[in-house]
Each structure stands twice: as C-alpha cells, then as structure tokens.
Motif scaffolding. Structure first.
Motif, PDB file in Angstrom:
ATOM      1  N   MET A 102       5.667   0.188   3.498  1.00  0.00           N
ATOM      2  CA  MET A 102       5.328   0.731   2.262  1.00  0.00           C
ATOM      3  C   MET A 102       3.895   0.696   2.513  1.00  0.00           C
ATOM      4  N   MET A 103       3.206  -0.137   3.358  1.00  0.00           N
ATOM      5  CA  MET A 103       1.650  -0.177   3.435  1.00  0.00           C
ATOM      6  C   MET A 103       1.033   1.222   3.825  1.00  0.00           C
ATOM      7  N   LEU A 104       1.993   1.946   4.689  1.00  0.00           N
ATOM      8  CA  LEU A 104       1.528   3.383   4.904  1.00  0.00           C
ATOM      9  C   LEU A 104       1.177   4.339   3.850  1.00  0.00           C
ATOM     10  N   PRO A 105       2.056   4.651   3.025  1.00  0.00           N
ATOM     11  CA  PRO A 105       1.669   5.333   2.087  1.00  0.00           C
ATOM     12  C   PRO A 105       0.566   4.706   1.067  1.00  0.00           C
ATOM     13  N   ILE A 106       0.690   3.575   0.775  1.00  0.00           N
ATOM     14  CA  ILE A 106      -0.105   2.714  -0.021  1.00  0.00           C
ATOM     15  C   ILE A 106      -1.557   2.755   0.399  1.00  0.00           C
ATOM     16  N   SER A 107      -1.873   2.482   1.833  1.00  0.00           N
ATOM     17  CA  SER A 107      -3.177   2.692   2.189  1.00  0.00           C
ATOM     18  C   SER A 107      -3.688   4.225   2.430  1.00  0.00           C
ATOM     19  N   SER A 108      -2.583   4.964   2.901  1.00  0.00           N
ATOM     20  CA  SER A 108      -3.092   6.205   3.449  1.00  0.00           C
ATOM     21  C   SER A 108      -2.426   7.638   2.890  1.00  0.00           C
ATOM     22  N   LEU A 109      -1.469   7.549   1.843  1.00  0.00           N
ATOM     23  CA  LEU A 109      -1.225   8.673   1.051  1.00  0.00           C
ATOM     24  C   LEU A 109      -2.452   9.237   0.307  1.00  0.00           C
ATOM     25  N   TYR A 110      -2.779  10.275   0.502  1.00  0.00           N
ATOM     26  CA  TYR A 110      -4.285  10.960  -0.112  1.00  0.00           C
ATOM     27  C   TYR A 110      -5.276   9.864   0.733  1.00  0.00           C
ATOM     28  N   ARG A 111      -6.402  10.403   0.314  1.00  0.00           N
ATOM     29  CA  ARG A 111      -7.766   9.528   0.843  1.00  0.00           C
ATOM     30  C   ARG A 111      -8.331   8.786  -0.412  1.00  0.00           C
ATOM     31  N   VAL A 112      -8.156   7.471   0.051  1.00  0.00           N
ATOM     32  CA  VAL A 112      -8.849   6.438  -0.897  1.00  0.00           C
ATOM     33  C   VAL A 112      -9.313   5.393   0.048  1.00  0.00           C
ATOM     34  N   PRO A 113     -10.791   5.343  -0.331  1.00  0.00           N
ATOM     35  CA  PRO A 113     -11.356   4.214   0.425  1.00  0.00           C
ATOM     36  C   PRO A 113     -11.069   2.798   0.315  1.00  0.00           C
ATOM     37  N   ASN A 114     -10.843   2.268  -0.959  1.00  0.00           N
ATOM     38  CA  ASN A 114     -10.733   0.913  -1.434  1.00  0.00           C
ATOM     39  C   ASN A 114      -9.175   0.790  -1.738  1.00  0.00           C
ATOM     40  N   VAL A 115      -8.590  -0.315  -0.719  1.00  0.00           N
ATOM     41  CA  VAL A 115      -7.453  -0.622  -1.025  1.00  0.00           C
ATOM     42  C   VAL A 115      -6.797  -1.952  -1.180  1.00  0.00           C
ATOM     43  N   LEU A 116      -6.182  -2.339  -1.994  1.00  0.00           N
ATOM     44  CA  LEU A 116      -5.511  -3.710  -1.860  1.00  0.00           C
ATOM     45  C   LEU A 116      -3.884  -3.737  -2.000  1.00  0.00           C
ATOM     46  N   TYR A 117      -3.454  -4.135  -1.175  1.00  0.00           N
ATOM     47  CA  TYR A 117      -2.086  -4.101  -1.319  1.00  0.00           C
ATOM     48  C   TYR A 117      -1.499  -5.678  -0.910  1.00  0.00           C
ATOM     49  N   GLU A 118      -0.570  -6.048  -1.476  1.00  0.00           N
ATOM     50  CA  GLU A 118       0.087  -7.331  -1.452  1.00  0.00           C
ATOM     51  C   GLU A 118       1.563  -7.467  -1.932  1.00  0.00           C
ATOM     52  N   ALA A 119       2.446  -7.783  -1.061  1.00  0.00           N
ATOM     53  CA  ALA A 119       3.982  -7.878  -1.408  1.00  0.00           C
ATOM     54  C   ALA A 119       4.471  -9.445  -1.091  1.00  0.00           C
ATOM     55  N   LYS A 120       5.195  -9.759  -1.961  1.00  0.00           N
ATOM     56  CA  LYS A 120       5.756 -10.941  -2.062  1.00  0.00           C
ATOM     57  C   LYS A 120       7.289 -10.705  -1.962  1.00  0.00           C
ATOM     58  N   ILE A 121       8.092 -11.430  -0.959  1.00  0.00           N
ATOM     59  CA  ILE A 121       9.495 -11.282  -0.848  1.00  0.00           C
ATOM     60  C   ILE A 121      10.149 -12.746  -1.306  1.00  0.00           C
ATOM     61  N   VAL A 122      10.942 -12.533  -2.385  1.00  0.00           N
ATOM     62  CA  VAL A 122      11.410 -13.677  -2.930  1.00  0.00           C
ATOM     63  C   VAL A 122      12.934 -13.838  -2.764  1.00  0.00           C
ATOM     64  N   TYR A 123      13.255 -14.994  -2.383  1.00  0.00           N
ATOM     65  CA  TYR A 123      14.633 -15.156  -2.401  1.00  0.00           C
ATOM     66  C   TYR A 123      15.409 -15.413  -3.775  1.00  0.00           C
ATOM     67  N   THR A 124      16.563 -15.173  -3.973  1.00  0.00           N
ATOM     68  CA  THR A 124      17.374 -15.004  -5.353  1.00  0.00           C
ATOM     69  C   THR A 124      18.735 -15.465  -4.723  1.00  0.00           C
ATOM     70  N   ASN A 125      19.607 -15.560  -5.868  1.00  0.00           N
ATOM     71  CA  ASN A 125      21.022 -15.691  -5.488  1.00  0.00           C
ATOM     72  C   ASN A 125      21.664 -14.370  -5.623  1.00  0.00           C
TER      73      ASN A 125
END
Ligand code: FES
Ligand code: FES
Lengths: 155, 796
Positions: free
Chosen positions: B330-353
C-alpha cells in the motif's frame, strides 16, 4: 439402498452399483474415474460439473445417479476423438484464450456444446445466457465468449 | 526496434489442450493407494475457552483411523508471526478455529465422525471491529504473544509508518484540501478449484505433500519446521504442486488444514487427503483484509499535489498471515502514485475475533487505490479542475525517484491516462451527462512490476535441459495457477535460446527437482523467471556453440557426402571441413545452428539436435544443461524509515469507466470500460489480455457486488448464490484494452509484471464515474444500489 444402473457413457454401454443418494457427479468421478468433470460447489451454483444427459446440459452434482438409467451421458472426455483429437469447441477454447486455470473449462465447454447443438449460430447475448450458469473467476469471460463465437463459425 | 520471433505473438498456452480435454490433474482428482480422507471440526464460537473435547464416539466409528486434537498432538506454531496453531488448545478466537480432526477410509465416514465430536466451551466476550478492539478494556484476542510474553492490547506487532517532507506545514500552505474516510469490505478470492492437499510419509519419516501453493520452497521450510516440532528434526519435505484451479494469493501462506493433513498422515502411516468443500472454502480460508482509511490530500493553486496523509486501520482477524505485510505494498501508491512531496502514512493492524485475512491479488493496493483515487477526484473538484487534467499535471514520469526511494525507470503513466481519456471521449462526456445520469470516471494504479523484495531473497532459479532431439525442458520453481506463467516462460526461453516454442516444455511444482524460487507473487513470475531463463539460455548457447566449434563443419561435410550419394551430379563444395570454428561465429535460431557470417547459406546449416547428439555420443561426452539464478536489483523496505526501492521496475495503468445510474433503483450500468496498462513489453498477447480482463472483472465485483458478510464473526454467505461474483451475462458492455509498451531495461525483453494490476484501479474508476453521473460519492465498497439510493436521498 443400492441399485444397478445401466446407461450409455460417452458412447459405451456401462453399468454400476449405485446407492440411492449418489449424484451423477460422484459416480462419474469415483466409479468411472472420469475426473474431467469438476466439482466447484456441489450445490448447483457454479456449473463446473456440467455434463450432457440425452444432449441436455445438467449440473451433475445435483442430478441423482439413479435417473440416468437408460439414458446417454456425455462428459468432457467424451468429446475428445480418436487419436486425442480435440473437438472443435475444445479447439476454439484453446486457440482463443478461453482457458486460464482450466477448472471451469470442462463445464463451460459442455454448456457450449449443449448451446451450439441447439442453436449453432448464437448471438453474443445468447452465448452469455448459454453459459450464465458457469462461473469463471479467471478469464472475465471475454475470451470465453470469443472462443464460443469462433467455435460457432465452424459448427 | 528489435525483431523478435515469438515475443509479442498471440498464441495458445501450452497447458490449454489438457485443460480443454479434462485431463489436467487438480488436487481434487488425485487418489493414492491406501489414502484416507481428513475432515476438520471447527469452533462453534468466535471467542471461547475450550473446556473439554470428547472424541470417544468418533474414535469408535467403524472406518475411522485417527482422531486428533491439540491435546494429543505436538504443538506446531504457524503463521507470519507464529501466533497460530493448526489445532487449538485452551481457546478459540474465531469461528473457523480448528479444534479436532479425523482421518477415515472415506469422506462420508470422516464427516460423520466429525459430527460425533463434542466440545464444551465457555464463551468469552469478543470483538468484531478494530474500533472496538482498540477500546480501553476490550477483550484481548491473544493474551500472550508467540513467545509467551503477556500482551495487553489487540495491536498486531507489525506497524507500518512512512513520513516524507512535512505534511503539517504543507497543509497550512495548501490552496485546496480534500479529506475523506473510505472503507473496503472483506472479500473472498473465490478460486473455482477449492483448496486441498494430500500428505504422505515415507518409511524414513520424510514428508511428501501435494498441495495448492504459490510458495513451494517457503512451504518446504514451514513444513520442515513442523516435522521438527513432531520429533522428525532433520527430515525433509518434498512439496509438489498439482494443477491449480486459480489461487489469487490464497497460496502465499501455509494453512492449518495442511498441517492437520500432515499430523493425520504421520499418525496413521497412510496418505491423507483434505480438500475443502465450497462452504469450507468460504468460511475457513482467509479472505482479503478490510480497511478503514482516513485520507487528506492537498494541492497548490495550480493543482500540483503537495501533500498526502493516509491513516489506515486493517482488520487482521484472529491470527496473522503474510497478509500483515500488505501495508508495505500500500505504501507504494500512497507514497508514489502521482508526484507528491509531503507524505504521511500510518497503518495499524488490529486483532479481532473475525476470520483472519491473507493476501489477494493486488496485495493491499486495491484498498489503497480506492481511497487515493476517489479522494483525488474530490480534490480536483475543490481545485476546480478537470480530474483528467489534474491527473496529467501530477502524473508519474520516467527516471524519477519518489519520496519512498522508488526508482521509476520506464513509465507509461501519462500515455495510460491519455489513452483512457481518448477512448472514453472524456472531453465530450465528463460533466455533461447528469441529466441522463451518465458519467465517466478514471483512476490509475502504481504497482511493483519488477518483483518485490518482500523476503530477504527475491530470487528464482531456472534449469534448462536439452535432450537428443532438440527438446528443451525449462525447469522452474515458479507456479502456473492459471495466469499464463508457463506460456510466458516458454516464449521467453524459446526466444532467448533460439528454438521454437513447441520444443519447450515447462516443468514446475516440485521442490525435489525444481530450482529454488521464493514464490509466485507480486506479479513477479514472468519477470523473474524470464530473466533467469535469458541467463540460462545464454549459458546453454555457449555450450552448444563450443560443441559446434568442433562438430559443425564435419557434420556439414557428412551431410553433403550423403547428398552426393543420392545425387551423383551434386558437387561437394571445396571447403575446409576439418576447420575448428570459433564458438563466437555461430548463431542459433529456430532450432538451427548456422554461421553468423553466412546466415542464408543453405549448405552451412546444422540442426540443433544433430549438434546435441554429438555432445552425447562421443568419448568424454558432455550434456547441455544450464542453470541460472536471477535476483533482481531491488531492496527490502527498511521498517524504520519506510524507504527502499522495493521493485526493479514499476508498472502503471489507468482504467476508465462510463456508467449510467438508475435513480429509481440505484442500479449501476457499465456502458463501457477502458483499461490502459504500461506492460513494458507484451510477451503473449493472448495471455496478457486474459490477465487484464480477468483482473478487471474481479475488480468490478469488488466495486459493485462482492462482500463477505459476517454477523459477529460468523460468515453469512458461504456460497455463490449469496456471494455474488460476475457471471457472463454481467459482462454486457464493450471493453477496450490497451497495452502500452515502454520497453523496460530490466525486464525480460522489456516486459514488466502484469498479474495483479488489472484489478487495482477498477473500483475508484467506477465510483468516480458514478459521481460524475449523479453527484454522489460512495465511500464504502461495494457500491450497492441501496447505498446509491440512500446517498441520493441524503443529497436531496
Ligand atoms: S459443482 Fe455442480 S454446480 Fe457447482
Ligand atoms: S479458467 Fe479458472 S475458473 Fe475459469
């Protein structure tokens, strides 16, 4: 309850001892080892198990084996001619990219056979309706429809 | 431009005939002597303590050969962070948790036996959304981690972060900002051939497992660990892969049922087969992870993108598969799809039942593209710009390094955008169909195209073995699962070696005979194996030409003498027939060895097979086998900085949709669809189109109808009546595919990977078209008629 059933399978007279709850798909795969007919769902939703009974396409997973008594059953193996020559429909699927993983293919081809036997020159809509009971997850159907169109040209 | 003999042709695939004849052997079709049938007993609760398991009645059932539970088998830790076990002890954490299993002489007895197993549970409070799971005091899914250390929250200990530039500052400076929340559902890969395996042991304690996998060699490693856990340390696993009825990412992990088959086979000393039925495939195989994304994008006055902030929460379910690494993609398109200089990405993965998730085609990219590309249209609107012009202004360009450190080399992004706009007649149609509720929309994709270094090695081996008749076995560790890998590899091998494709047989799917490969994932099959094949072919050619250097002229002489025997009038030309040529003088094309200097001289041609026989039939003979290992020039992502050039090259594409919405029923009708892909180079036009069509139709399912419905962790639609995938009559609109060739310098003959991309941008392209048609934005997939009607109502 077991019963001896007799029927024609891919042109040959055959018989088998079958329990009453068995479906045709199980008998084809387990008794006659004709594993070309696939089970994709076992409940009439995917068409992978399609075979012809007296020329009509049926979901063999829902077709009670007892009912083929005296009838004629054709499976994908029955289309292959002497010397391993593919049937024109099979050939068209090979030539025009109608096959990817191949799991839906035998059912797809049997539905096509039923369709073209009845309507040798179907429109695209008729083709799509003819295979509407056959799910394919790989191809997106475009090249399958193309294959059937090409098969129809030679039919 | 280079003239190729086979690259770029449109030809049938080598595996097609057997499949058409019903001869291809899938796991479902395999029967071994003495084979038993395994069946698994699953949990009846989403979260509960196991108090007691009574297997006595099952054990007494005639025909049953073994009943196992977590209590009478050794503990095996499985999964990406080893938080899972094939058979659960103490606690169940999801409805599909395996609590016991049976092996019996036929499938019906096995099923009956499973029903005779009684399990007593003490139900525990459960969590079914990441939001609830992250609340203070929420029930904890795993009280300890894999090493036994106490755990007090439901966060999966795999965090993904990426920061470039200064997003806060960019927000303040931005002229326009668009913000939104987007959701994607659980969906199921829906392979037509369900999953399954057969496990068997030899008398030395070595395991052979025939199984549905995309990673035979990593699976070998996993299963060898399992052997050690059951007391067979040092013993080996041979993994073989039968014909696969689709896979789409389901084969990237090893699964509970495989370990259970192994345990049952070990216990009984007989081969044990477990094949999932359709309901089990739905309820017990891991689907694609659902996401909740909060996105902000901003641009300057001119419409240049200046910032992108993406915070994402993924529902992991109860255990962790390799799917926990999808945020790296996911980080690929989020950081690099189209040219964008300032990027912040954060992903949390959460346990559930909930059911635990795994990879599916696109590996996180469709979820990311959904939020990015919908929100980009919102931003374009705020900026008062046409979404196509807006995209063109910000499109990726060749020879650029993105904030994430991705080195873009070949890049056809602009060409893809233009193709879609032209084909859709964008200028005439965009914003002009509201009265008829018609609209056009587009969305782009950015994905790995030169493999992806997810593991420490990104390598693949190829062995080329030539026989006395000029046949070439190309032996690979890669896997054909329907995508056309064998076809691409055969064409590349034929082209590189100088033989015709009919001479090539691809052999794969056996860890004992095939060279190592890290796995068929990340659209890497044709790219990596193709490159390895080119290297191996070069080595084989060197060997062939060395043998030819001695034997070519004598062979020519021999043939001419034979000719003279038949035709006494024939004059043998006066040449130096004892001449030892230099290997560099030869060329091999379409199974014939000839001298480069005289390619058209019909006398100076020797068939490859004659040269090959010369290699074998002589004293101190040799054989022509070559091997190569290709590991692409790419990098793993540094987990701390989120940087690294993950792929050796990148792939771009744009999809466009024209839709018509029925305001009364909420139904969306696709009027036409365009898919333009930068593919580097077409290898086989037939299979590449197949990949794009197939991916696109899965994408349309994702967009419009597919949803794995659950109620408190239990699946509600485990069949194709209730889980709707596209059928043939749904494909009732014209589709245009365009493959844009950018001749990638790292790709085999210029080709990049295309297995996954067809699926990635479909949903946002459709959603953007719907917005154009009726002015409502749907933010959670799938876009059902109900959602459209309720959005229309709200708008009024
Ligand atoms: S197996 Fe018969 S319809 Fe699916
Ligand atoms: S080719 Fe795979 S399901 Fe149709």
């Amino acid at each position: 309850m077991k019963k001896l059933i007799r029927f024609t399978l891919n042109g040959h007279e055959v018989s088998a001892e079958v329990e009453s709850h068995r479906m045709l798909l199980e008998v084809l795969r387990n008794t006659f080892h004709l594993t070309g007919t696939k089970e994709g769902c076992g409940q009439g939703e995917c068409g992978a198990c399609t075979v012809l009974v007296d020329g009509l396409s049926v979901d063999s997973c829902l077709y009670p084996a007892f009912e083929v008594e005296g009838k004629s059953v054709t499976t994908i193996e029955g289309l292959v001619e002497e010397g391993s020559r593919l049937h024109p429909i099979q050939e068209a699927f090979v030539e025009h990219g109608g096959i990817q993983c191949g799991f839906c293919t035998p059912g797809m081809i049997m539905s096509t056979k039923a369709l073209l036997d009845e309507n040798p020159h179907p429109t695209d809509d008729e083709i799509k309706r003819g295979i509407s009971g056959n799910l394919c997850r790989c191809t997106g159907y475009v090249q399958i429809v193309e294959s059937i169109r090409k098969a129809a040209e030679k039919y | 431009m280079t003239q190729y003999s086979f690259i770029g042709t449109e030809v049938p695939r080598p595996d097609a005939s057997d499949k058409a004849a019903g001869k291809a052997l899938y796991i479902h079709d395999m029967v071994l002597p003495g084979m038993l049938y395994g069946k698994i007993k699953y949990s009846e609760y989403a979260h509960a303590r196991i108090k007691h398991i009574d297997t006595s009645r099952a054990e007494r059932l005639p025909g049953v050969r073994a009943v196992i539970t977590g209590y009478n088998t050794p503990e095996i830790r499985i999964g990406f962070i080893r938080d899972n076990m094939p058979l659960k002890k103490d606690k169940v954490r999801q409805f599909r948790d395996e609590v016991a299993a049976v092996a019996a002489i036929d499938p019906e007895i096995a099923e009956e036996a499973v029903e005779l197993i009684r399990v007593e549970y003490e139900e525990l409070p459960a969590v079914f959304t990441p939001e609830d799971a992250l609340k203070e005091g929420a029930p904890i899914v795993h009280e300890t981690d894999a090493r036994g250390r106490p755990k007090s929250d439901n966060l999966v200990p795999v965090a993904w972060n990426f920061v470039a530039g200064d997003v806060e500052k960019a927000k303040q400076e931005a002229a326009f900002i668009a913000e939104g929340r987007f959701q994607t559902p659980l969906i199921q890969q829906s392979c037509m051939g369900t999953a399954g395996c057969i496990a068997e042991f030899d008398l030395e304690g070595n395991l052979t497992i025939h199984t549905k996998t995309q990673i035979p060699f990593l699976a070998q490693n996993d299963f060898n660990r399992a052997l050690a856990a059951i007391g067979l340390k040092g013993k080996n696993t041979r993994v073989t892969v039968p014909t696969l009825g689709g896979s789409f990412g389901t084969g990237l992990d090893t699964h509970g049922y495989e370990y259970i088959a192994i345990l049952l086979a070990y216990k009984t000393g007989r081969p044990v087969k477990i094949v999932l039925n359709r309901e089990e495939e739905f309820t017990t195989l891991s689907p694609r992870q659902p996401t909740e994304t909060h996105i902000i994008q901003g641009c300057d006055k001119e419409g240049k993108l200046t910032l992108r902030e993406v915070r994402m929460v993924l529902d992991n379910g109860a255990y962790t598969s390799w799917g926990a690494t999808t945020p790296s993609v996911m980080m690929l398109p989020i950081s690099s799809l189209y040219r964008v200089p300032n990027v912040l990405y954060e992903a949390k993965i959460v346990y559930t039942n909930n059911t635990y998730c795994q990879a599916m085609r696109g590996y996180g990219n469709p979820q990311a593209a959904w939020a990015l590309e919908c929100n980009l249209d919102d931003l374009a609107e705020k900026a008062g710009m046409d979404p196509f012009e807006f995209r063109m202004l910000n499109a990726n360009i060749p020879d650029d390094t993105t904030p994430m450190g991705l080195n873009i080399t070949s890049c056809g992004h602009e060409a893809c955008l233009k193709t879609v706009a032209d084909r859709l007649n964008w200028k005439q149609k965009r914003g002009k169909g509201r009265d008829k509720a018609r609209g056009v929309g587009m969305a782009s994709l950015f994905h790995v195209g030169g493999s992806g270094r997810v593991y420490r090695s990104d390598g693949t081996g190829i062995i080329m073995k030539l026989d006395d008749f000029g046949n070439v076995s190309v032996i690979t560790g890669g896997i054909e699962m329907g995508q056309g890998f064998n076809s691409a590899l055969a064409l590349v091998s034929a082209e590189a070696l100088g033989v015709t494709p009919d001479k090539v047989t691809v052999i794969s799917g056996d860890t004992a005979t095939c060279p190592w490969d890290v796995g068929t994932h990340a659209s890497r099959g044709a790219f990596t194996a193709g490159n390895a094949a080119i290297m191996a072919a070069q080595k084989a050619r060197d060997k062939i030409f060395r043998i030819a250097s001695e034997h070519f002229m004598p062979r020519v002489h021999y043939k001419l003498k034979k000719r003279k025997k038949k035709d006494p009038d024939f004059e043998i030309p006066d040449l130096d027939y004892n001449r030892i040529c230099d290997p560099s003088e030869f060329e091999l094309k379409e199974n014939v060895v000839f001298l480069k200097e005289e390619p058209d001289n019909p006398l100076l041609r020797v068939s490859l097979e004659e040269i090959l026989r010369e290699a074998h039939y002589r004293e101190q003979g040799s054989m022509i086998i070559s091997e190569a290992f290709y590991d692409p020039p790419n990098q793993m992502i540094d987990m701390k900085t989120g940087r690294g050039n993950l792929s050796a090259t990148y792939i771009f594409g744009t999809h466009g949709a024209e839709v018509e919405v029925d305001r009364e029923t909420g139904k969306v009708k696709i009027l036409q669809f365009v898919a333009a892909h930068d593919v580097g180079k077409v290898i086989n036009r037939q299979t590449i189109k197949g990949q794009i069509y197939g991916g696109m139709m899965q994408g349309l399912g994702y967009a419009l109808c597919e949803e794995y419905k659950t109620d408190k962790g239990r699946n509600l639609n485990p069949n194709f009546l209730d889980y709707k995938i596209f059928s043939a009559p749904d494909v009732n609109f014209p589709i245009h595919i365009e493959c844009i060739e950018t001749d990638d310098k790292e790709g085999p003959f210029g080709a990049k990977g295309v297995g996954e991309p067809g699926l990635v941008p479909v949903a946002p392209a459709v959603a953007n078209a719907i917005y154009d048609a009726i002015g409502v934005r749907i933010r959670d997939l799938p876009i059902t008629p109900e959602k459209i009607l309720s959005a229309l109502k709200k708008k009024q």
